[in-house]
Motif scaffolding. Structure first.
Motif, PDB file in Angstrom:
ATOM      1  N   GLN A 246     -11.894   3.049  23.496  1.00 23.57           N
ATOM      2  CA  GLN A 246     -11.143   4.057  22.744  1.00 23.57           C
ATOM      3  C   GLN A 246     -10.062   4.627  23.655  1.00 23.57           C
ATOM      4  O   GLN A 246     -10.259   4.682  24.875  1.00 23.57           O
ATOM      5  CB  GLN A 246     -12.069   5.184  22.285  1.00 23.57           C
ATOM      6  N   PRO A 247      -8.941   5.052  23.071  1.00 26.56           N
ATOM      7  CA  PRO A 247      -7.881   5.605  23.915  1.00 26.56           C
ATOM      8  C   PRO A 247      -8.292   6.924  24.561  1.00 26.56           C
ATOM      9  O   PRO A 247      -9.086   7.675  23.997  1.00 26.56           O
ATOM     10  CB  PRO A 247      -6.718   5.814  22.937  1.00 26.56           C
ATOM     11  N   ARG A 248      -7.754   7.143  25.750  1.00 26.03           N
ATOM     12  CA  ARG A 248      -8.012   8.382  26.498  1.00 26.03           C
ATOM     13  C   ARG A 248      -6.648   9.022  26.700  1.00 26.03           C
ATOM     14  O   ARG A 248      -5.678   8.344  27.057  1.00 26.03           O
ATOM     15  CB  ARG A 248      -8.673   8.008  27.832  1.00 26.03           C
ATOM     16  N   TYR A 249      -6.583  10.328  26.507  1.00 20.88           N
ATOM     17  CA  TYR A 249      -5.295  11.034  26.562  1.00 20.88           C
ATOM     18  C   TYR A 249      -4.642  10.927  27.941  1.00 20.88           C
ATOM     19  O   TYR A 249      -5.263  11.239  28.959  1.00 20.88           O
ATOM     20  CB  TYR A 249      -5.521  12.512  26.214  1.00 20.88           C
ATOM     21  N   ASN A 250      -3.408  10.449  27.937  1.00 21.90           N
ATOM     22  CA  ASN A 250      -2.582  10.540  29.141  1.00 21.90           C
ATOM     23  C   ASN A 250      -1.154  10.811  28.677  1.00 21.90           C
ATOM     24  O   ASN A 250      -0.521   9.940  28.076  1.00 21.90           O
ATOM     25  CB  ASN A 250      -2.632   9.245  29.966  1.00 21.90           C
ATOM     26  N   PRO A 251      -0.643  12.021  28.927  1.00 25.00           N
ATOM     27  CA  PRO A 251       0.675  12.376  28.375  1.00 25.00           C
ATOM     28  C   PRO A 251       1.783  11.477  28.897  1.00 25.00           C
ATOM     29  O   PRO A 251       2.819  11.330  28.242  1.00 25.00           O
ATOM     30  CB  PRO A 251       0.878  13.830  28.845  1.00 25.00           C
ATOM     31  N   ASP A 252       1.594  10.854  30.058  1.00 27.21           N
ATOM     32  CA  ASP A 252       2.667  10.054  30.648  1.00 27.21           C
ATOM     33  C   ASP A 252       2.582   8.576  30.302  1.00 27.21           C
ATOM     34  O   ASP A 252       3.455   7.801  30.700  1.00 27.21           O
ATOM     35  CB  ASP A 252       2.643  10.211  32.175  1.00 27.21           C
ATOM     36  N   VAL A 253       1.519   8.151  29.633  1.00 28.34           N
ATOM     37  CA  VAL A 253       1.348   6.716  29.389  1.00 28.34           C
ATOM     38  C   VAL A 253       1.187   6.404  27.899  1.00 28.34           C
ATOM     39  O   VAL A 253       1.998   5.705  27.303  1.00 28.34           O
ATOM     40  CB  VAL A 253       0.141   6.161  30.182  1.00 28.34           C
ATOM     41  N   ASN A 254       0.139   6.900  27.291  1.00 28.61           N
ATOM     42  CA  ASN A 254      -0.172   6.485  25.916  1.00 28.61           C
ATOM     43  C   ASN A 254      -0.471   7.667  24.995  1.00 28.61           C
ATOM     44  O   ASN A 254      -0.902   7.452  23.864  1.00 28.61           O
ATOM     45  CB  ASN A 254      -1.371   5.526  25.905  1.00 28.61           C
ATOM     46  N   GLN A 255      -0.240   8.873  25.460  1.00 28.36           N
ATOM     47  CA  GLN A 255      -0.634  10.083  24.713  1.00 28.36           C
ATOM     48  C   GLN A 255      -2.080   9.926  24.222  1.00 28.36           C
ATOM     49  O   GLN A 255      -2.964   9.821  25.050  1.00 28.36           O
ATOM     50  CB  GLN A 255       0.330  10.357  23.562  1.00 28.36           C
ATOM     51  N   TYR A 256      -2.284   9.843  22.898  1.00 31.56           N
ATOM     52  CA  TYR A 256      -3.661   9.776  22.372  1.00 31.56           C
ATOM     53  C   TYR A 256      -4.007   8.382  21.841  1.00 31.56           C
ATOM     54  O   TYR A 256      -5.050   8.213  21.239  1.00 31.56           O
ATOM     55  CB  TYR A 256      -3.823  10.771  21.201  1.00 31.56           C
ATOM     56  N   TRP A 257      -3.117   7.405  22.069  1.00 31.95           N
ATOM     57  CA  TRP A 257      -3.215   6.182  21.274  1.00 31.95           C
ATOM     58  C   TRP A 257      -3.407   4.922  22.112  1.00 31.95           C
ATOM     59  O   TRP A 257      -3.157   4.911  23.315  1.00 31.95           O
ATOM     60  CB  TRP A 257      -1.952   6.034  20.412  1.00 31.95           C
ATOM     61  N   MET A 258      -3.790   3.838  21.442  1.00 38.17           N
ATOM     62  CA  MET A 258      -3.771   2.510  22.042  1.00 38.17           C
ATOM     63  C   MET A 258      -3.540   1.488  20.931  1.00 38.17           C
ATOM     64  O   MET A 258      -3.683   1.824  19.738  1.00 38.17           O
ATOM     65  CB  MET A 258      -5.082   2.205  22.791  1.00 38.17           C
ATOM     66  N   CYS A 259      -3.187   0.258  21.303  1.00 37.69           N
ATOM     67  CA  CYS A 259      -2.933  -0.755  20.265  1.00 37.69           C
ATOM     68  C   CYS A 259      -4.229  -1.473  19.897  1.00 37.69           C
ATOM     69  O   CYS A 259      -5.227  -1.404  20.622  1.00 37.69           O
ATOM     70  CB  CYS A 259      -1.875  -1.745  20.728  1.00 37.69           C
ATOM     71  N   ASP A 260      -4.191  -2.175  18.765  1.00 40.98           N
ATOM     72  CA  ASP A 260      -5.397  -2.871  18.292  1.00 40.98           C
ATOM     73  C   ASP A 260      -5.768  -4.028  19.214  1.00 40.98           C
ATOM     74  O   ASP A 260      -6.953  -4.304  19.422  1.00 40.98           O
ATOM     75  CB  ASP A 260      -5.168  -3.404  16.871  1.00 40.98           C
ATOM     76  N   ALA A 261      -4.768  -4.721  19.749  1.00 37.31           N
ATOM     77  CA  ALA A 261      -5.070  -5.855  20.636  1.00 37.31           C
ATOM     78  C   ALA A 261      -5.842  -5.361  21.857  1.00 37.31           C
ATOM     79  O   ALA A 261      -6.848  -5.962  22.274  1.00 37.31           O
ATOM     80  CB  ALA A 261      -3.779  -6.545  21.053  1.00 37.31           C
ATOM     81  N   GLY A 262      -5.384  -4.258  22.432  1.00 40.57           N
ATOM     82  CA  GLY A 262      -6.095  -3.689  23.583  1.00 40.57           C
ATOM     83  C   GLY A 262      -7.483  -3.224  23.186  1.00 40.57           C
ATOM     84  O   GLY A 262      -8.463  -3.454  23.901  1.00 40.57           O
ATOM     85  N   ARG A 263      -7.596  -2.603  22.033  1.00 46.13           N
ATOM     86  CA  ARG A 263      -8.891  -2.097  21.556  1.00 46.13           C
ATOM     87  C   ARG A 263      -9.903  -3.238  21.431  1.00 46.13           C
ATOM     88  O   ARG A 263     -11.047  -3.124  21.855  1.00 46.13           O
ATOM     89  CB  ARG A 263      -8.672  -1.424  20.192  1.00 46.13           C
ATOM     90  N   LEU A 264      -9.454  -4.359  20.859  1.00 45.64           N
ATOM     91  CA  LEU A 264     -10.385  -5.470  20.627  1.00 45.64           C
ATOM     92  C   LEU A 264     -10.617  -6.313  21.873  1.00 45.64           C
ATOM     93  O   LEU A 264     -11.509  -7.165  21.899  1.00 45.64           O
ATOM     94  CB  LEU A 264      -9.854  -6.363  19.495  1.00 45.64           C
ATOM     95  N   SER A 265      -9.808  -6.088  22.908  1.00 43.80           N
ATOM     96  CA  SER A 265      -9.942  -6.926  24.111  1.00 43.80           C
ATOM     97  C   SER A 265     -11.271  -6.684  24.820  1.00 43.80           C
ATOM     98  O   SER A 265     -11.647  -7.459  25.698  1.00 43.80           O
ATOM     99  CB  SER A 265      -8.770  -6.679  25.065  1.00 43.80           C
ATOM    100  N   CYS A 266     -11.994  -5.636  24.442  1.00 48.18           N
ATOM    101  CA  CYS A 266     -13.284  -5.376  25.096  1.00 48.18           C
ATOM    102  C   CYS A 266     -14.234  -6.560  24.923  1.00 48.18           C
ATOM    103  O   CYS A 266     -15.046  -6.844  25.805  1.00 48.18           O
ATOM    104  CB  CYS A 266     -13.924  -4.100  24.560  1.00 48.18           C
ATOM    105  N   HIS A 267     -14.093  -7.294  23.817  1.00 51.81           N
ATOM    106  CA  HIS A 267     -15.038  -8.397  23.574  1.00 51.81           C
ATOM    107  C   HIS A 267     -14.803  -9.581  24.509  1.00 51.81           C
ATOM    108  O   HIS A 267     -15.725 -10.343  24.781  1.00 51.81           O
ATOM    109  CB  HIS A 267     -14.933  -8.861  22.122  1.00 51.81           C
ATOM    110  N   GLY A 268     -13.563  -9.734  24.973  1.00 54.07           N
ATOM    111  CA  GLY A 268     -13.259 -10.878  25.848  1.00 54.07           C
ATOM    112  C   GLY A 268     -13.798 -10.717  27.254  1.00 54.07           C
ATOM    113  O   GLY A 268     -13.812 -11.664  28.042  1.00 54.07           O
ATOM    114  N   LEU A 269     -14.254  -9.511  27.586  1.00 53.71           N
ATOM    115  CA  LEU A 269     -14.687  -9.284  28.970  1.00 53.71           C
ATOM    116  C   LEU A 269     -16.087  -9.811  29.235  1.00 53.71           C
ATOM    117  O   LEU A 269     -16.499  -9.947  30.383  1.00 53.71           O
ATOM    118  CB  LEU A 269     -14.649  -7.786  29.293  1.00 53.71           C
ATOM    119  N   GLN A 270     -16.840 -10.058  28.152  1.00 53.92           N
ATOM    120  CA  GLN A 270     -18.209 -10.528  28.344  1.00 53.92           C
ATOM    121  C   GLN A 270     -18.406 -11.816  27.534  1.00 53.92           C
ATOM    122  O   GLN A 270     -17.490 -12.319  26.926  1.00 53.92           O
ATOM    123  CB  GLN A 270     -19.191  -9.440  27.899  1.00 53.92           C
ATOM    124  N   GLY A 271     -19.588 -12.361  27.581  1.00 50.48           N
ATOM    125  CA  GLY A 271     -19.862 -13.529  26.739  1.00 50.48           C
ATOM    126  C   GLY A 271     -20.079 -14.795  27.519  1.00 50.48           C
ATOM    127  O   GLY A 271     -20.125 -14.798  28.762  1.00 50.48           O
TER     128      GLY A 271
END
Ligand code: SF4
Ligand code: SF4
Ligand code: FES
Length: 522
Positions: A246-271
């Motif tokens: 989930q996105p974490r607030y950083n006013p200088d980078v992404n504010q409150y948001w993240m993209c869907d590709a980044g969000r779903l990338s968690c699955h590629g880290l394991q398996g």
């Protein structure tokens, strides 16, 4: 600067600050649904009503600016009565399906009911207005109209942030509902953010729902590794399995948001594709080995290769700064050629919001460490083709996936020895004499430098699987076979050594980087 008194505490604030923001600074929580600091003020839920001295009616704290001398009570009897009434109103038609709702545990209706209401419903379940449940409205998002409290956070997000306008509120009164605009689906590149900002279980994640109850999950601050923006994230895991980003607030980078590709990338880290063992080539197959003899073998091969340019190392821009630094130091000690490499798919998407076309998290780190010389990789390949390079070390680099695959395959066949340090199996690893399994960025301490030169911390959310180890610890141990008295027992220590040697990183350490990162010196 106007001064406000809230629940007996005084605070001076800048002009324009609202009561809810001033209270937050004082550590006083004013319950709210529709207000979100990343969106415009809607003022529609009335949950934030407070009593303000000399004002006959209660006021909404989210849209009332602080005036000098204002005295506010967030817990007066009138305020408490209003909070109870608003909750009762919001719950009139709510289905109360908490036991089967995926939002349970992080639902503001549940939480505020317990904190501010606690009264039985005066409306029987059978009398409630029924609406559509579990409606897929996009690849990532499931809508339950009955649970919606019509706060309009989701509609403001698609109107104000993505400007894609897929959602709207239709009908009137009891029949008011959030739905897709005619002909639309919620499939913009940032659609998952509506799941995070929906305060109730009306918008849930099709990817995460029913996979884990949130109270079992633990979160760790980290940074997305899927593009050069470096959005700040929380990694949620349970017993070594990553469930969501989930996105974490950083006013200088992404504010409150993240993209869907980044969000779903968690699955590629394991398996199944993860490398779990130290693999030593034995003919056509691999035999399983141990760390210490494997590093002895690498060190011996580096010694044996001999001669200028006989050892070549390639590191990708997916490598944390600490590992790049250690590779650099190893190259100096062994006389090896070290080339950095950064590549992205030709069809990589980018926009003017968060997504960057550079799909590597640390290209800027590669540059800052002087490893982004585009000709370096060409020199290595030419050295292999000319027979000079006798040992090739590939660090987080699936070289076959880069550039001219046919040429790379020929080079990998030709070079006498290949050592691969990586997280996942790949075609490149098939050519290796030795494969060393290392940790993903969610499993180790470290730093990435984003496109804007902001150095940001990675923290281990889970243990590396199998025999995998953090890359920095493997490289520090290997370096110890070439340098006397190497004392680099932690990623933080490696970063300190890096900051003392590389001008761009001077003055930085893990404390100054903190949760929100710190920018490289020019
Ligand atoms: S779906 Fe969620 S975010 Fe959207 S209006 Fe309803 S409660 Fe608010
Ligand atoms: S914009 Fe880039 S860094 Fe941010 S979440 Fe998406 S892929 Fe990750
Ligand atoms: S949070 Fe103020 S009215 Fe909704």
């Amino acid at each position: 600067m106007p001064t406000v008194e809230i629940d007996g505490q005084k605070l001076a604030v800048e002009d324009g600050v609202t009561v809810i923001q001033a209270a937050e600074r004082l550590g006083i929580e004013i319950p709210h649904y529709c207000w979100h600091p990343g969106l415009s003020i809607a003022g529609n839920c009335r949950m934030c009503l407070v009593e303000i001295e000399k004002q006959p009616k209660l006021q909404i704290a989210c849209n009332t600016r602080v005036a000098d001398g204002m005295v506010v009570s967030t817990r007066s009897e009138r305020t408490k009565a209003a909070q109870r009434s608003v909750l009762e109103f919001l719950l009139v038609n709510h289905p109360i399906d908490c036991p089967v709702c995926d939002q349970a545990g992080e639902c503001k209706l549940q939480e505020y009911y317990m904190d501010y209401d606690r009264q039985p419903s005066r409306v029987a379940l059978a009398d409630k207005v029924r609406k559509r449940k579990a409606v897929p409205i996009g690849p990532l998002v499931m809508l339950d109209q009955e649970r919606c409290i019509l706060c309009a956070r989701c509609t403001r997000f698609v109107d104000e942030v993505t400007k894609t306008h897929e959602l709207a509120i239709f009908e009137r009164g009891n029949h008011c509902e959030v739905a897709l605009a005619p002909g639309k689906t919620l499939d913009n590149p940032y659609s998952g953010n509506v799941i995070d900002i929906c305060p109730v279980g009306a918008l849930t994640s099709r990817d995460f729902r029913f996979r884990a109850r949130v109270w079992y999950l633990r979160e760790t601050e980290s940074v997305c590794g899927e593009c050069a923006n470096g959005c700040n994230i929380e990694v949620f895991q349970r017993e070594g399995q990553i469930y969501r980003f989930q996105p974490r607030y950083n006013p200088d980078v992404n504010q409150y948001w993240m993209c869907d590709a980044g969000r779903l990338s968690c699955h590629g880290l394991q398996g199944e594709a993860r490398l779990l063992e130290i693999l030593t080539r034995a003919g056509e197959a691999f035999a399983v080995g141990e760390w210490s003899p494997a590093l002895d073998t690498v060190a011996a091969r580096m010694h044996e290769a001999g001669g200028a340019g006989a050892v070549a190392m390639i590191a990708s821009a997916r490598t944390p700064n600490e590992e790049l630094y250690l590779l650099r130091r190893l190259a100096v000690r062994t006389g090896a050629t070290l080339a950095g490499i950064s590549w992205s798919p030709a069809d990589a998407t980018a926009d003017d919001f968060l997504l960057k076309a550079d799909k590597n998290p640390n290209t800027r780190g590669l540059v800052a460490l002087g490893l982004a010389d585009g000709a370096g990789i060409e020199r290595v390949l030419a050295g292999i083709e000319g027979g000079t390079v006798r040992l090739l070390v590939l660090h987080r680099t699936d070289l076959v996936g880069w550039g001219d695959a046919a040429r790379v395959r020929r080079a990998l066949e030709r070079v006498p020895a290949v050592v691969v340090l990586d997280t996942h199996g790949s075609e490149t690893a098939e050519y290796a004499n030795l494969v060393l399994p290392i940790a993903t960025y969610a499993e180790c301490d470290g730093t990435f430098t984003n496109h804007a030169g902001r150095v940001q911390r990675l923290r281990p959310a889970i243990e590396p699987p199998g025999k995998a180890r953090p890359g920095w610890s493997v490289l520090a141990e290997l370096l110890g076979r070439f340098e006397e008295g190497v004392a680099l027992p932690s990623a933080e220590g490696v970063f300190a050594a890096l900051a003392s040697e590389v001008a761009a990183f001077r003055g930085l350490d893990y404390a100054t980087i903190g949760s929100h990162g710190a920018v490289l010196a020019d």
